[in-house]
Design a protein around this motif. Structure first.
Motif, mmCIF file in Angstrom:
data_model
loop_
_atom_site.group_PDB
_atom_site.id
_atom_site.type_symbol
_atom_site.label_atom_id
_atom_site.label_comp_id
_atom_site.label_asym_id
_atom_site.label_seq_id
_atom_site.Cartn_x
_atom_site.Cartn_y
_atom_site.Cartn_z
ATOM 1 N N ASN A 122 -36.031 -119.440 117.267
ATOM 2 C CA ASN A 122 -35.366 -118.413 116.469
ATOM 3 C C ASN A 122 -34.285 -117.699 117.270
ATOM 4 O O ASN A 122 -33.224 -117.364 116.735
ATOM 5 C CB ASN A 122 -36.392 -117.399 115.968
ATOM 6 N N SER B 119 -30.467 -117.800 116.079
ATOM 7 C CA SER B 119 -29.805 -116.521 115.803
ATOM 8 C C SER B 119 -28.594 -116.315 116.696
ATOM 9 O O SER B 119 -27.566 -115.786 116.256
ATOM 10 C CB SER B 119 -30.794 -115.370 116.010
ATOM 11 N N ILE C 160 -27.534 -117.091 106.426
ATOM 12 C CA ILE C 160 -28.483 -116.532 107.396
ATOM 13 C C ILE C 160 -28.010 -115.175 107.905
ATOM 14 O O ILE C 160 -28.806 -114.239 108.069
ATOM 15 C CB ILE C 160 -28.698 -117.524 108.556
ATOM 16 N N GLN D 169 -36.748 -119.921 109.607
ATOM 17 C CA GLN D 169 -36.365 -118.566 109.247
ATOM 18 C C GLN D 169 -37.575 -117.726 108.850
ATOM 19 O O GLN D 169 -37.605 -116.516 109.085
ATOM 20 C CB GLN D 169 -35.334 -118.596 108.113
#
Length: 515
Positions: free
Chosen positions: A147, A151, A296, A337
């Motif tokens: 993640n 990100s 996102i 996610q």
């Protein structure tokens, strides 16, 4: 970075060893030195070094006593015995506790380096083979890293400033060094082959907490792992051998080293974020993570708005977040996610319960359809949303530790490391720093003070033997340590203190006091 503690009652020896060797080159850092077993024991309970270089003959705890106590609470910790006593009985007892490395004084720098390098390898193997209850924690750490990487590729530079802080409770951010490889001229149809072969090469050396992480962008295969010189040598041999295989026009690779995770991510994102398509390896699957950039980014903005202190508009933000989740049709991306959003949501809680979040991550990982993931994620985020807004006042992490410790003081294996891995599911280094900052005490001092306080209470009650009191304060398996910390705190041995309170009855058991 592997943490090392040096223990020797001769100051010149421990300080010379600490300053003699280039520890960074070995992937180690010296967290301190101790002059006796008691001091070392307390330092270990606060810092949890992976390797301890210790003398045998010392006041207080001997080196062998220290090994026995620490192995009870942290079996994977590695010891290297450094001693001028060469009698076989010492080596024999050390081997009973699983110690493989025994150096006799005087020894040279090369011998120390060789033993510590071997101990480091043994530690990594022991950590990787840890009991099955660690699997869910390892899965959580893997998801967190994925993640973070995903990100970082979707946020404006510098990405690490905003992305990493929420995760520092659960993984090492600044204390681990990394090695990154760029492998050039790998054709699109061949990068999975390279990935699978690399996994075979690295899986024995890497732990479940940190497997191989890899990306592919337009002819370049990129991967990284915690720095390990022997592993890097094996990897480089493999990359050289790729030139002989018909998988593309491979002619070169580049190796880069980083002292910590922020530096690694800054370098990685700076080089690959401008590509239109970026693929992240996820087990045997390939996850495209960059084509969904706008969705996102909007999703995380909604997440921040939903979990903000401003009450107005937070429910609307949560509804918008659910709408964006419904737009994701790729199962692997949705799972990724989901785990990222849940980790962020639990980190917002007044009293974060990572055991609950970790169980969710394990369960969602097993789901096989987008609909089932969406339903599960909606329910979990709603639960965290309601909990967050029901109680916005900050809660002390240390108070949770104190409450649990007071309620479970009799447990002989109670330690900050145990609390980190089995109760809080957080990084032990982070917890140690937070506890010291919030209370002004090292956890070892707090625990010892609490044990002495409770021991005095039981002695004043007048109905317990010293053996029973040691058990009630968690020292039933370690009466020598109990006797020593009690005397250090009060100036009297337990039996002397008890005698000063009450005239001992005939036959009262006071035999446990140790010199």
């Amino acid at each position: 970075m592997i943490k090392l503690l040096i223990v020797d009652d001769e100051r010149i020896i421990r300080e010379t060893i600490a300053s003699l060797i280039d520890w960074n080159a070995l992937g180690m850092t010296v967290i301190g030195t101790a002059e006796n077993g008691i001091e070392a024991y307390n330092m270990i309970l606060d810092e949890y070094p992976e390797i301890i270089l210790t003398d045998i003959k010392m006041p207080g705890f001997s080196g062998l006593d220290l090994i026995q106590r620490i192995k009870e609470i942290s079996p994977e910790t590695q010891f290297v015995i450094l001693s001028g006593y060469g009698e076989f009985e010492y080596a024999q007892r050390a081997m009973q506790y699983g110690v493989k490395h025994y150096l006799l004084k005087p020894c040279n720098e090369e011998q120390i380096i060789a033993s510590l390098t071997s101990a480091k390898t043994d530690y990594l193997k022991a950590a990787a083979a840890k009991d099955p209850t660690a699997n869910s924690s390892a899965l959580m750490k893997q998801m967190i890293m994925k993640n973070i990487l995903a990100s970082a590729l979707q946020e404006p530079l510098p990405a690490t400033e905003a992305i990493l802080p929420p995760y520092e409770n659960y993984i090492s951010i600044t204390q681990t060094s990394y090695t990154l490889f760029y492998v050039y001229y790998i054709e699109n149809e061949n990068f999975l082959f390279v990935y699978e072969e690399l996994k075979k090469r690295t899986e024995r050396a890497l732990s479940d907490d940190f497997p191989l992480y890899a990306f592919y962008v337009k002819g370049t295969f990129i991967f990284f792992y915690p720095s390990d010189d022997s592993l890097s040598s094996s990897v480089q041999d493999f990359l050289i051998g790729l030139k002989e295989l018909p998988i593309g026009r491979l002619s070169e690779y580049r190796k880069v080293s980083f002292d910590n995770l922020p530096l690694l991510i800054s370098e990685l994102t700076r080089h690959i974020r401008h590509y239109e398509s970026i693929y992240q390896m996820d087990g045997h699957a390939v996850l495209p993570i960059y084509n969904h950039n706008s969705v996102i980014k909007e999703m995380y903005q909604a997440m921040e708005q939903a979990f903000s202190v401003e009450g107005e508009g937070t429910e609307e933000a949560l509804s918008n977040l659910f709408r964006l989740i419904d737009d994701i049709s790729d199962l692997y991306l949705l799972k990724q996610q989901a785990s990222s959003l849940v980790i962020q949501a639990v980190s917002k809680q007044a009293s974060p319960d990572m055991s609950d979040a970790m169980q969710y991550l394990v369960n969602v990982h097993q789901l096989q359809s987008c609909d089932s993931v969406r339903l599960s994620l909606r329910a979990k985020l709603t639960e965290y949303f309601n909990s967050y807004h029901a109680s916005l006042s900050p809660s002390s992490l240390s108070q949770r530790i104190i409450t649990y410790t007071e309620q479970n003081l009799e447990k002989p294996g109670l330690s900050l490391k145990w609390l980190a891995e089995n109760y809080l599911f957080m990084n032990v280094d982070y917890i140690s720093k937070r506890f010291a900052k919030e209370t002004g005490l090292k956890f070892s001092k707090y625990l010892n003070d609490l044990r002495i306080q409770k021991a005095k209470y039981y002695m004043e009650a007048g109905s317990y033997t010293i053996h029973e009191i040691a058990e009630l304060v968690g020292c039933g398996q370690n009466p020598q340590y109990f006797s020593q910390i009690f005397k250090k705190n009060t100036g009297l041995s337990p039996s002397q203190y008890l005698s000063a309170l009450h005239e001992p009855d005939d036959g009262e058991d006071c035999t446990e006091d140790s010199p």
